[in-house]
Write an enzyme that holds these catalytic residues in place. Structure first.
Site, PDB file in Angstrom:
ATOM      1  N   PHE A   1       4.285  -8.091  -9.336  1.00 12.29           N
ATOM      2  CA  PHE A   1       5.657  -8.431  -9.007  1.00 12.29           C
ATOM      3  C   PHE A   1       6.319  -9.129 -10.096  1.00 12.29           C
ATOM      4  O   PHE A   1       5.777  -9.493 -11.121  1.00 12.29           O
ATOM      5  CB  PHE A   1       5.543  -9.489  -7.732  1.00 12.29           C
ATOM      6  CG  PHE A   1       5.035  -8.999  -6.424  1.00 12.29           C
ATOM      7  CD1 PHE A   1       5.926  -8.521  -5.482  1.00 12.29           C
ATOM      8  CD2 PHE A   1       3.714  -8.582  -6.142  1.00 12.29           C
ATOM      9  CE1 PHE A   1       5.271  -7.853  -4.176  1.00 12.29           C
ATOM     10  CE2 PHE A   1       2.924  -8.059  -5.216  1.00 12.29           C
ATOM     11  CZ  PHE A   1       4.018  -7.814  -4.184  1.00 12.29           C
TER      12      PHE A   1
ATOM     13  N   ALA B   1      -3.218  -0.047  12.128  1.00 11.54           N
ATOM     14  CA  ALA B   1      -4.453  -0.398  12.162  1.00 11.54           C
ATOM     15  C   ALA B   1      -5.367  -1.636  12.881  1.00 11.54           C
ATOM     16  O   ALA B   1      -6.638  -1.571  12.943  1.00 11.54           O
ATOM     17  CB  ALA B   1      -5.062  -0.481  10.417  1.00 11.54           C
TER      18      ALA B   1
ATOM     19  N   PHE C   1      -3.311  -1.935   6.614  1.00 11.28           N
ATOM     20  CA  PHE C   1      -3.842  -3.391   6.575  1.00 11.28           C
ATOM     21  C   PHE C   1      -5.127  -3.367   5.385  1.00 11.28           C
ATOM     22  O   PHE C   1      -5.248  -2.254   4.469  1.00 11.28           O
ATOM     23  CB  PHE C   1      -4.220  -4.097   7.748  1.00 11.28           C
ATOM     24  CG  PHE C   1      -3.009  -4.281   8.671  1.00 11.28           C
ATOM     25  CD1 PHE C   1      -1.886  -5.073   8.194  1.00 11.28           C
ATOM     26  CD2 PHE C   1      -3.022  -3.491   9.929  1.00 11.28           C
ATOM     27  CE1 PHE C   1      -0.772  -4.918   8.975  1.00 11.28           C
ATOM     28  CE2 PHE C   1      -1.869  -3.918  10.711  1.00 11.28           C
ATOM     29  CZ  PHE C   1      -0.875  -4.490  10.215  1.00 11.28           C
TER      30      PHE C   1
ATOM     31  N   THR D   1       4.075   1.796  -1.048  1.00 18.35           N
ATOM     32  CA  THR D   1       4.447   1.847  -2.403  1.00 18.35           C
ATOM     33  C   THR D   1       3.424   2.360  -3.276  1.00 18.35           C
ATOM     34  O   THR D   1       3.836   3.303  -4.234  1.00 18.35           O
ATOM     35  CB  THR D   1       5.086   0.424  -2.742  1.00 18.35           C
ATOM     36  OG1 THR D   1       6.126   0.056  -1.775  1.00 18.35           O
ATOM     37  CG2 THR D   1       5.733   0.444  -4.187  1.00 18.35           C
TER      38      THR D   1
ATOM     39  N   LYS E   1       0.917  -1.151  -0.014  1.00 20.18           N
ATOM     40  CA  LYS E   1       0.001  -0.090   0.063  1.00 20.18           C
ATOM     41  C   LYS E   1       0.750   1.220  -0.046  1.00 20.18           C
ATOM     42  O   LYS E   1       0.454   2.158  -0.657  1.00 20.18           O
ATOM     43  CB  LYS E   1      -0.827  -0.051   1.215  1.00 20.18           C
ATOM     44  CG  LYS E   1      -2.067  -0.739   1.128  1.00 20.18           C
ATOM     45  CD  LYS E   1      -3.338  -0.427   2.148  1.00 20.18           C
ATOM     46  CE  LYS E   1      -2.611  -0.261   3.424  1.00 20.18           C
ATOM     47  NZ  LYS E   1      -1.976  -1.493   4.108  1.00 20.18           N
TER      48      LYS E   1
ATOM     49  N   LYS F   1       9.314  -6.542   9.020  1.00 21.10           N
ATOM     50  CA  LYS F   1       9.263  -6.037   7.839  1.00 21.10           C
ATOM     51  C   LYS F   1      10.375  -5.187   7.134  1.00 21.10           C
ATOM     52  O   LYS F   1      10.574  -5.002   6.042  1.00 21.10           O
ATOM     53  CB  LYS F   1       7.808  -5.167   7.755  1.00 21.10           C
ATOM     54  CG  LYS F   1       6.629  -5.836   7.888  1.00 21.10           C
ATOM     55  CD  LYS F   1       5.418  -4.866   7.593  1.00 21.10           C
ATOM     56  CE  LYS F   1       4.184  -5.776   7.458  1.00 21.10           C
ATOM     57  NZ  LYS F   1       2.970  -4.627   7.384  1.00 21.10           N
TER      58      LYS F   1
ATOM     59  N   TRP G   1       6.240  -0.175  -8.332  1.00 20.28           N
ATOM     60  CA  TRP G   1       7.454  -0.796  -7.633  1.00 20.28           C
ATOM     61  C   TRP G   1       8.616  -0.582  -8.749  1.00 20.28           C
ATOM     62  O   TRP G   1       9.770  -0.143  -8.272  1.00 20.28           O
ATOM     63  CB  TRP G   1       7.292  -1.900  -6.966  1.00 20.28           C
ATOM     64  CG  TRP G   1       8.617  -2.408  -6.337  1.00 20.28           C
ATOM     65  CD1 TRP G   1       8.687  -2.392  -5.077  1.00 20.28           C
ATOM     66  CD2 TRP G   1       9.536  -3.193  -6.773  1.00 20.28           C
ATOM     67  NE1 TRP G   1       9.779  -2.915  -4.630  1.00 20.28           N
ATOM     68  CE2 TRP G   1      10.544  -3.341  -5.903  1.00 20.28           C
ATOM     69  CE3 TRP G   1       9.816  -3.762  -7.894  1.00 20.28           C
ATOM     70  CZ2 TRP G   1      11.825  -4.114  -6.142  1.00 20.28           C
ATOM     71  CZ3 TRP G   1      11.049  -4.255  -8.239  1.00 20.28           C
ATOM     72  CH2 TRP G   1      11.994  -4.689  -7.217  1.00 20.28           C
TER      73      TRP G   1
ATOM     74  N   ARG H   1       2.223   7.407   6.743  1.00 17.93           N
ATOM     75  CA  ARG H   1       2.296   7.308   8.244  1.00 17.93           C
ATOM     76  C   ARG H   1       3.817   7.087   8.500  1.00 17.93           C
ATOM     77  O   ARG H   1       4.649   6.754   7.654  1.00 17.93           O
ATOM     78  CB  ARG H   1       1.694   5.901   8.826  1.00 17.93           C
ATOM     79  CG  ARG H   1       0.130   6.289   8.751  1.00 17.93           C
ATOM     80  CD  ARG H   1      -0.476   4.884   9.140  1.00 17.93           C
ATOM     81  NE  ARG H   1      -0.247   4.028   8.358  1.00 17.93           N
ATOM     82  CZ  ARG H   1      -0.607   2.520   8.486  1.00 17.93           C
ATOM     83  NH1 ARG H   1      -0.733   2.351   9.836  1.00 17.93           N
ATOM     84  NH2 ARG H   1      -0.226   1.727   7.815  1.00 17.93           N
TER      85      ARG H   1
END
Length: 559
Positions: A384, A277, A305, A77, A75, A109, A412, A98
């Site tokens: 991806f 979240a 999320f 990205t 999200k 992560k 990306w 955020r």
């Protein structure tokens, strides 16, 4: 080096950054409204609001997602990349995301400033301490916690019941050993022994207050409303009664001012506030969103999320609190997530088409969750490098067959250039279906009515069950007049239900509310479901094992 093999940090370090003064000028801020933190990041003074308040707002776009895998579906990205794509196509756009928490950065992560060619920079600074906002939140929160225990030690004139204290301590790190502990052991000089806990800073009510406050006066007032616990007579005891809110506000003075940085393509970006979240309301700060709306044609912001968590709280908590009127939403999907849900629900030996069709049910439900708020939405299929184009095309066809506008996204791999199809799909949908935004429930409803609507309309549950403790706490909160507050659900992010193993779009299940807690300063009531925890733990091999510092001061291993 092959561009696809570069790490996020290597990509970020390959870019020549623009001075933050140039970024501020492009966003329409005056030199005297900027408080630089070095060359490439700054805070925007709240004094700028007096000049900006009368300007028209841009279009507010929410970035949300289907129910994610543990790796997340990109999200942040997509938020950053969509902003870059809008700017490439001649729109004035700003993103509002955020701030990363140190816990996840060193935990599972790694970094959280976007990825690939859609990042906010300087990414090392943003991921590691940044402008110190999270430290300020921790300090303000723990000041109040210390004053609570000092009040007990100094004779307890307010009659605070040590068994009913609601306010824990916080630290910005994943540390499971701090979930339950006893403090005040030893001599009488060490305070009053009692059981307590730590939460991660992003779960702090002080963080939620920072992200919903509209100015310094509002910040101070909200801090004063924090309920730290109850007296022996059952009456709430607040931070204002402890005379803590003024000092807390002083610690948060600079933290309330939004942080301005840039994307890899030199477009302005606000990165401010960081509530999770699944245990908080999951949105960046209201102040950053307001400043961005006055400075751009499009503002792209994210909510944590899946749409059942971040988006619901964005629409039901942040938008009413700030008088925001979202123009649209983008729902991030990935083949990885679709297959995750589909593989769990199809028989072994099923074709890939059957797996995708089954997993698609989750995406479809999350799309409906956005549309129920009267907001137009499009699906961004986050591609991806390992994705099959045949499977991507099949997923896009499923979306079209179900009336869900969708576009592939290569943000990306290509930065803004990889989002032109997504921009076209979004602007077309916004023009064809103007938003008619409406929250899910009316504030005058009872707390249980609000909980029931969220559980049924958003999660797909057919009933809500309450523990005896939750029932008693709801009665207590309604007797105190807190029933008009919105609900902030603390729930697993891995399922639409409160069971992380229940994938897809389940039906016929019950949501269990095991406890509720007033966040009167933030302006909502937190409902705890399932086994969701407010203090995460580190994985077997935390990201911290790969992060290092070279002899020349270069940070290594941050993704």
């Amino acid at each position: 080096m092959n561009e696809l093999l570069k790490t996020d940090l290597e990509i970020a370090n390959s870019i020549t950054l623009r001075p933050i003064e140039a970024i501020a000028e492009a966003a329409g801020f005056l030199p005297e409204e900027l408080e630089p933190y070095g060359k490439y990041k700054a805070k925007v003074s709240l004094a700028a609001w007096d000049r900006l308040a009368s300007q028209p707002d841009g279009k507010l776009i929410l970035m949300t997602a289907m129910t994610p895998t543990k790796a997340g579906e990109g999200k942040t990205t997509q938020t950053i990349g969509l902003t870059q794509a809008l700017c490439r196509l001649g729109k004035k756009a700003i993103c509002a995301t955020r701030e990363p928490s140190l816990g996840p950065c060193f935990g599972m992560k790694g970094g959280a400033a976007g990825g690939g060619w859609s990042q906010v920079v300087p990414m090392e600074d943003i991921n590691l301490h940044f402008t110190g906002d999270l430290h300020a939140v921790s300090a303000a929160h723990n000041l109040l916690a210390a004053m609570v225990d000092n009040h007990l030690h100094q004779g307890n004139p307010l009659g605070l019941d040590s068994r009913s204290i609601l306010f824990p301590r916080v630290v910005d790190m994943n540390d499971r050993a701090l979930r339950d502990l006893v403090i005040g052991l030893g001599s009488a000089q060490n305070g009053v022994p009692r059981q307590t806990a730590y939460q991660i800073t992003t779960a702090s009510e002080v963080m939620a207050i920072l992200c919903l406050a509209t100015g310094w006066a509002d910040l101070r007032e909200r801090l004063g409303r924090i309920v730290v616990g109850y007296s022996t007579k059952g009456e709430p005891v607040t931070a204002a009664q402890l005379q803590a809110h003024g000092a807390m506000a002083a610690l948060l003075r600079d933290a309330l001012q939004p942080n301005l940085v840039q994307t890899l393509e030199g477009t302005p970006a606000f990165v401010h506030g960081g509530p999770f979240a699944n245990i908080a309301h999951g949105c960046s700060s209201l102040m950053a969103t307001r400043f961005a709306l006055k400075s751009a044609d499009f503002v792209v912001t994210e909510a944590g999320f899946g749409a059942d968590l971040g988006a619901e709280k964005f629409f039901d908590i942040k938008c009413p609190a700030g008088g925001l009127h979202p123009a649209g939403a983008v729902l991030v999907a990935s083949l990885r997530a679709i297959k995750h849900h589909g593989n769990a629900l199809t028989e072994q030996g099923s074709t890939w088409q059957q797996v995708l069709k089954t997993g698609f049910q989750n995406l479809q439900k999350q799309f409906e969750n956005v549309r129920v708020f009267g907001v137009p939405a499009v699906v961004a299929v986050n591609q991806f490098a390992t994705d099959s184009l045949e499977e991507v095309d099949y997923l896009l066809e499923l979306c079209r067959d179900h009336g869900m506008p969708a576009a592939p996204s290569e943000l990306w791999a290509k930065g803004g250039a990889g989002g032109e199809a997504l921009v076209e799909a979004l602007t077309t949908e916004l023009a064809a279906n103007p938003a008619n935004f409406r929250p899910l429930y009316h504030p005058d409803m009872s707390l249980k009515s609000k909980l029931g609507i969220i559980a049924h309309e958003i999660y797909g549950a057919d009933r809500v069950v309450y523990t005896d403790a939750a029932d008693k706490r709801i009665e207590q909160l309604e007797a105190l007049g807190l029933n008009k507050l919105p609900i902030c659900m603390a729930k697993t992010q891995y399922s639409l239900s409160d069971n992380p193993e229940l994938l897809g779009a389940p039906r016929g299940f019950a949501i269990q509310v095991r406890d509720v807690k007033p966040s009167a300063g933030a302006g909502f009531v937190v409902a705890y479901t399932g086994d969701v925890m407010t203090m995460p733990g580190l994985p077997r091999h935390p990201a911290a094992e790969s992060i290092d510092l070279a002899g020349d001061g270069t940070i290594l291993g941050l993704f």
